[in-house]
Motif scaffolding. Structure first.
Motif, PDB file in Angstrom:
ATOM      1  N   LEU A  68     -51.553  20.536 -51.878  1.00  0.00           N
ATOM      2  CA  LEU A  68     -52.361  19.341 -51.683  1.00  0.00           C
ATOM      3  C   LEU A  68     -52.246  18.841 -50.248  1.00  0.00           C
ATOM      4  O   LEU A  68     -51.191  18.960 -49.610  1.00  0.00           O
ATOM      5  CB  LEU A  68     -51.902  18.238 -52.641  1.00  0.00           C
TER       6      LEU A  68
ATOM      7  N   SER B  86     -53.804  13.350 -47.868  1.00  0.00           N
ATOM      8  CA  SER B  86     -54.675  12.340 -48.499  1.00  0.00           C
ATOM      9  C   SER B  86     -54.739  12.567 -50.009  1.00  0.00           C
ATOM     10  O   SER B  86     -54.788  11.604 -50.781  1.00  0.00           O
ATOM     11  CB  SER B  86     -56.081  12.423 -47.895  1.00  0.00           C
ATOM     12  N   GLU B  87     -54.729  13.853 -50.452  1.00  0.00           N
ATOM     13  CA  GLU B  87     -54.758  14.135 -51.884  1.00  0.00           C
ATOM     14  C   GLU B  87     -53.466  13.688 -52.556  1.00  0.00           C
ATOM     15  O   GLU B  87     -53.490  13.178 -53.680  1.00  0.00           O
ATOM     16  CB  GLU B  87     -54.993  15.637 -52.122  1.00  0.00           C
TER      17      GLU B  87
ATOM     18  N   SER C 195     -53.634   9.927 -52.912  1.00  0.00           N
ATOM     19  CA  SER C 195     -54.542   9.548 -53.990  1.00  0.00           C
ATOM     20  C   SER C 195     -53.890   9.762 -55.341  1.00  0.00           C
ATOM     21  O   SER C 195     -54.042   8.948 -56.257  1.00  0.00           O
ATOM     22  CB  SER C 195     -55.832  10.377 -53.876  1.00  0.00           C
TER      23      SER C 195
END
Length: 478
Positions: free
Chosen positions: A456, A459-460, A463
């Motif tokens: 990942l 930013s993932e 989130s």
């Protein structure tokens, strides 16, 4: 369009008394094991053809049975007739004698017969390994056939000098020129069955000549004899085989080799003509032979011989026995013939052609898949636990016999009766009369099974953390 001139092959015939090593020499020249070899007089009975090459020169070599020209009747007379027919075809002759037995009256008789024919003869003295050659060959000069050449067929000694003498003076053909060996593919037809059902008589009837010995004695044919012939512009290879008896009745070593050669001929054939005797009941051995043919996947024509003279009751009973005991060959053409007088034999080669075309058929993938989908819609495979096998598409995986490969999921749980249902469906849809058809299943591959998850991004990950916190607030911490 100008015609193409083909150059026929030089024909070399090997003759001699029984058990002098003719078949061993034949195998040596052809670099094969096509002819049966054993320390037994009279093993070879029919003439056996093979192709060979010496120093760039292709030629045809014929092995013959033990030549006894003075034989008046019986199997020896039939063997002598086969040898005489081979000599009619000969361009060159190898007269093979036995150096360990010495010169015999039989050798003198054969030499006289060869001189009468006027063929070019090369005299060879076999089995001289470990012996003084000049001494061994001395007495054979009196045959008056030129200088005898000392050889050993089993060890390969002297073969070069022998073939230089036999083929001397024959020009080597231009490699770019067409030869008689350049022939298109042809059906290979094996005639099989129990002993004394009329296989050799059927072969002779198809060829229109006494090509193989047909004698009223079980076990007359011992080797598998291949014959090339042409009918209505179509080329064929016909294979006469030894009769197959039950395993418990096969005692002699020679007969065991004969059974092996017959099994090998079945596997190497395109079409098998299973010959039955209409005057005998359908036996378990007939069913075993038919089962072996089916296991090898060969196309089949069922020929019921000796049909002449049977009354209506016997014929009806035999048809019922065939349907009951050989019902698994219901896809084959059934012919009722008489090889002796030719009744019904004209229909044999058309049936062979149809079976051969079916065995070699090309099955388009779109049509196979449509046929599969229609079969599944009509009758789905049984469930395997909570899951039902799913069949997605089909394609051809081979021919002789035709193989249909079906891809899907949970196919390991498909039952044999459903496989037979699909085989019959494909055979009817493509009109494949005369050949077995095999269906194979392939488990569908998951395209994502070998993929590794990508790491990942930052930013993932942020989130994902926010979603987890939101979930804890909504549902409480657990």
């Amino acid at each position: 369009m100008p015609s193409i001139e083909f150059h026929p092959l030089t024909t070399v015939v090997i003759v001699g008394r029984p058990n002098v090593g003719k078949s061993t020499l034949f195998n040596r020249l052809t670099r094969s094991r096509d002819a049966l070899v054993a320390d037994l007089p009279g093993l070879t009975r029919d003439r056996h053809y093979g192709r060979a090459v010496w120093e760039g020169l292709p030629y045809l070599v014929i092995d013959t049975g033990g030549f006894e020209p003075v034989a008046k009747d019986g199997i020896l007379r039939e063997m002598a007739r086969q040898t005489e027919q081979a000599l009619d075809e000969a361009d060159r002759v190898i007269f093979l004698t036995d150096g360990r037995s010495g010169l015999t009256p039989g050798d003198r008789t054969i030499a006289e017969r060869l001189r009468q024919r006027g063929k070019r003869v090369t005299l060879a003295v076999n089995k001289v390994e470990g012996m003084a050659r000049a001494v061994v060959t001395a007495e054979f000069h009196e045959l008056g056939l030129g200088d005898p050449l000392a050889i050993s067929s089993s060890h390969g000694e002297g073969i070069g000098d022998l073939m230089d003498e036999v083929l001397g003076g024959i020009p080597v053909p231009d490699p770019s020129a067409p030869s008689s060996e350049e022939r298109p593919d042809r059906p290979r037809i094996a005639i099989v069955g129990r002993p004394n059902v009329g296989k050799s008589t059927l072969v002779n009837r198809l060829l229109g000549e006494e090509r193989v010995i047909a004698f009223d004695q079980p076990g007359t044919t011992r080797d598998s004899i291949e014959v090339d012939f042409e009918e209505n512009g179509r080329l064929y290879t016909l294979i006469d085989t030894a009769g197959l008896r039950r395993r418990g009745k096969v005692f002699e070593a020679v007969e065991k080799f004969s059974v092996f050669k017959t099994m090998q001929s079945i596997e190497e054939a395109n079409v098998v003509v299973l010959t039955l005797d209409a005057r005998q009941d359908i036996s378990d051995q007939d069913a075993h032979i038919a089962g072996h043919v089916l296991t090898t996947g060969r196309a089949v024509v069922l020929a019921v011989n000796k049909w002449e003279g049977l009354d209506a009751h016997r014929r009806d009973r035999l048809r019922q026995d065939i349907a009951r005991k050989l019902g698994f060959l219901d896809f084959a053409h059934h012919l009722f013939i008489s090889a002796l007088d030719g009744m019904g034999v004209n229909g044999l080669l058309p049936a062979v052609d149809a079976a051969y075309q079916a065995a070699m058929a090309r099955l388009p993938t779109p049509r196979l898949t449509r046929t599969l989908m229609a079969a599944v819609q009509k009758h789905q495979p049984a469930k395997a636990g909570p899951f039902r096998p799913k069949l997605r598409y089909a394609h051809q995986g081979g021919h002789n016999p035709p193989i249909v490969v079906i891809h899907g999921s949970a196919v390991a749980h498909i039952q044999d009766n459903y496989r037979r249902y699909l085989e019959n469906t494909f055979r009817e849809a493509f009109e494949l009369r005369g050949t077995p058809l095999r269906v194979e299943f392939r488990q569908g591959h998951n395209p994502f099974a070998d993929r590794k998850p990508k790491p990942l991004t930052e930013s993932e990950e942020n989130s994902l953390r926010r979603q987890r916190r939101r979930g804890r607030k909504l549902f409480g911490k657990r």
